[in-house]
Design a protein around this motif. Structure first.
Motif, mmCIF file in Angstrom:
data_model
loop_
_atom_site.group_PDB
_atom_site.id
_atom_site.type_symbol
_atom_site.label_atom_id
_atom_site.label_comp_id
_atom_site.label_asym_id
_atom_site.label_seq_id
_atom_site.Cartn_x
_atom_site.Cartn_y
_atom_site.Cartn_z
ATOM 1 N N ILE A 204 32.529 25.341 18.333
ATOM 2 C CA ILE A 204 31.286 24.596 18.163
ATOM 3 C C ILE A 204 31.608 23.134 18.446
ATOM 4 O O ILE A 204 32.268 22.459 17.658
ATOM 5 N N LEU A 205 31.157 22.648 19.582
ATOM 6 C CA LEU A 205 31.527 21.319 20.049
ATOM 7 C C LEU A 205 30.607 20.239 19.508
ATOM 8 O O LEU A 205 31.019 19.089 19.344
ATOM 9 N N ARG A 206 29.360 20.601 19.256
ATOM 10 C CA ARG A 206 28.422 19.632 18.688
ATOM 11 C C ARG A 206 27.307 20.384 17.986
ATOM 12 O O ARG A 206 26.823 21.401 18.488
ATOM 13 N N GLN A 207 26.920 19.879 16.820
ATOM 14 C CA GLN A 207 25.880 20.538 16.037
ATOM 15 C C GLN A 207 25.211 19.488 15.151
ATOM 16 O O GLN A 207 25.663 19.197 14.058
ATOM 17 N N ASP A 208 24.125 18.910 15.644
ATOM 18 C CA ASP A 208 23.386 17.915 14.880
ATOM 19 C C ASP A 208 21.912 18.022 15.235
ATOM 20 O O ASP A 208 21.500 18.965 15.906
ATOM 21 N N LYS A 209 21.099 17.068 14.794
ATOM 22 C CA LYS A 209 19.661 17.162 15.028
ATOM 23 C C LYS A 209 19.284 16.894 16.479
ATOM 24 O O LYS A 209 18.140 17.120 16.875
ATOM 25 N N TYR A 210 20.229 16.434 17.288
ATOM 26 C CA TYR A 210 19.941 16.132 18.684
ATOM 27 C C TYR A 210 20.464 17.175 19.657
ATOM 28 O O TYR A 210 19.940 17.306 20.765
ATOM 29 N N ALA A 211 21.505 17.915 19.277
ATOM 30 C CA ALA A 211 22.106 18.851 20.235
ATOM 31 C C ALA A 211 22.931 19.923 19.541
ATOM 32 O O ALA A 211 23.531 19.677 18.485
ATOM 33 N N HIS A 212 22.941 21.122 20.141
ATOM 34 C CA HIS A 212 23.875 22.197 19.807
ATOM 35 C C HIS A 212 24.644 22.521 21.079
ATOM 36 O O HIS A 212 24.041 22.902 22.089
#
Length: 361
Positions: A204-212
């Motif tokens: 999981i490289l990125r997981q926030d309110k802007y991008a998965h």
């Protein structure tokens, strides 16, 4: 029977498989249909346009949606962004931006609700009684239990009873930007999940309110909830619109890039679900001004790291190269009707080797 859910035998309607929801009492989730547009029905349309899916030529894909509770039931503080990433018989499930102002009730994400016994847990790995396996990245949120449940039938006429096993991720009361991550291995069971070596093969490289952004074996998925000119990923440098992207490497050294706009764009401007006082209202689908509109096309520019050559169309509309340098290429995709556009290309020799070396990292 009933896809294994068995909703007529003590089914807990607050805990649907895969759903993120506030665990409210039954009397607060009971629907109250109104006479809307001469029809006794309930029309709780979401004000979130970002919902849809992407599929590629390998029959893998992404499904994504953004949730927002409706004012009719006082749930306007509830938000969540959810994505599902499909690779063969594996599904990676991500959630972020989970918010709720409820002080007395937990917000939960349900992995499964089994009728009967047979579900098992070993640390952060579980299996339901149909032998589907589950891997949870953060087991501190995980709750696994069995109990006898008393519920109601679908028409709320009588009580129903059933013994059920639950696996859920508890985000607590009044969560602020909570998140979750788990994997489903279809028919893999506990042993099959261990064989996957999840921590090695899925990142999981990125997981926030802007991008998965998630790397699943040789596939990298991007769920971009907004335009991002500073993405600076190894492959994608920036995008000019919110979109879904998926990238895989072909056996011949080529790269497959799939792009989809999950907004059907039936109209532009603010949602008509609100009146002039910003109060959310119900309105039937067939009473909306955009009911017979065609989907408006959107142009999405993807800035790819590398010099693209031999660009070919695999499905959907052809992409075009807008601009190119030795290190970057701007690709333009015309998206419409929620369809996926997929292209295949190779990179100039001095960038191809560098790209391929990142797959194993």
């Amino acid at each position: 029977l009933q896809n294994g859910v068995m909703i007529d035998r003590g089914f807990d309607y607050r805990r649907w498989n895969g759903a993120t929801a506030v665990c409210l009492p039954y009397d607060q989730i009971k629907s109250a249909p109104l006479d809307v547009d001469d029809e006794r029905a309930e029309w709780l349309m979401s004000d979130q346009p970002f919902v849809g899916g992407l599929d590629d030529s390998r029959q893998n894909g992404i499904f994504v949606l953004k949730l927002h509770g409706h004012q009719k039931y006082g749930m306007e503080s509830f938000y969540a962004s959810k994505s599902y990433h499909f690779y063969d018989d594996v599904i990676v499930c991500l959630g972020s931006g989970i918010n709720s102002d409820y002080e007395n009730y937990d917000t939960e994400t349900t992995l499964f609700q089994d009728y009967g016994s047979g579900a098992v847990r070993e640390g952060n790995i579980l299996a339901d009684n149909r032998d589907n396996g589950y891997y949870v990245w953060d087991a501190s949120q995980l709750e696994f239990f069995e109990k006898d449940v008393v519920s109601r039938d679908m028409k709320d006429h009588e009580d129903t009873h059933g013994h059920r096993a639950f696996a859920l991720l508890n985000h607590g009361k009044q969560p602020k930007d909570a998140s979750y991550a788990y994997l489903i291995g279809m028919k893999k069971g506990i042993d099959g999940i261990r064989v996957l070596s999840v921590e090695e093969n899925i990142r999981i490289l990125r997981q926030d309110k802007y991008a998965h952004i998630v790397q699943i074996f040789d596939k990298r998925d991007y769920v971009l909830f907004r335009k991002d000119y500073e993405l600076h990923d190894r492959y994608i440098d920036s995008v000019t619109e919110s979109c879904l992207l998926s990238l895989t490497h072909g056996e011949d050294g080529s790269i497959h890039l799939s792009v989809c706009d999950p907004d059907l764009r039936y109209y532009h401007g603010e949602s008509e679900d609100y009146d002039l006082n910003r109060v959310q209202r119900e309105q039937a689908v067939y009473g909306r001004f955009w009911m017979y509109n065609e989907s408006h096309p959107s142009l999405i520019w993807v800035v790819f790291n590398g010099k693209v050559q031999a660009l070919q169309t695999v499905s959907g509309k052809a992409a075009r190269i807008v601009q190119q340098s030795q290190t970057k290429t701007i690709l333009e995709f015309e998206c419409c009707d929620g369809f996926t556009n997929e292209v295949k290309f190779k990179l100039k020799d001095d960038t191809a080797e560098q790209m391929q070396s990142t797959v194993k990292k």
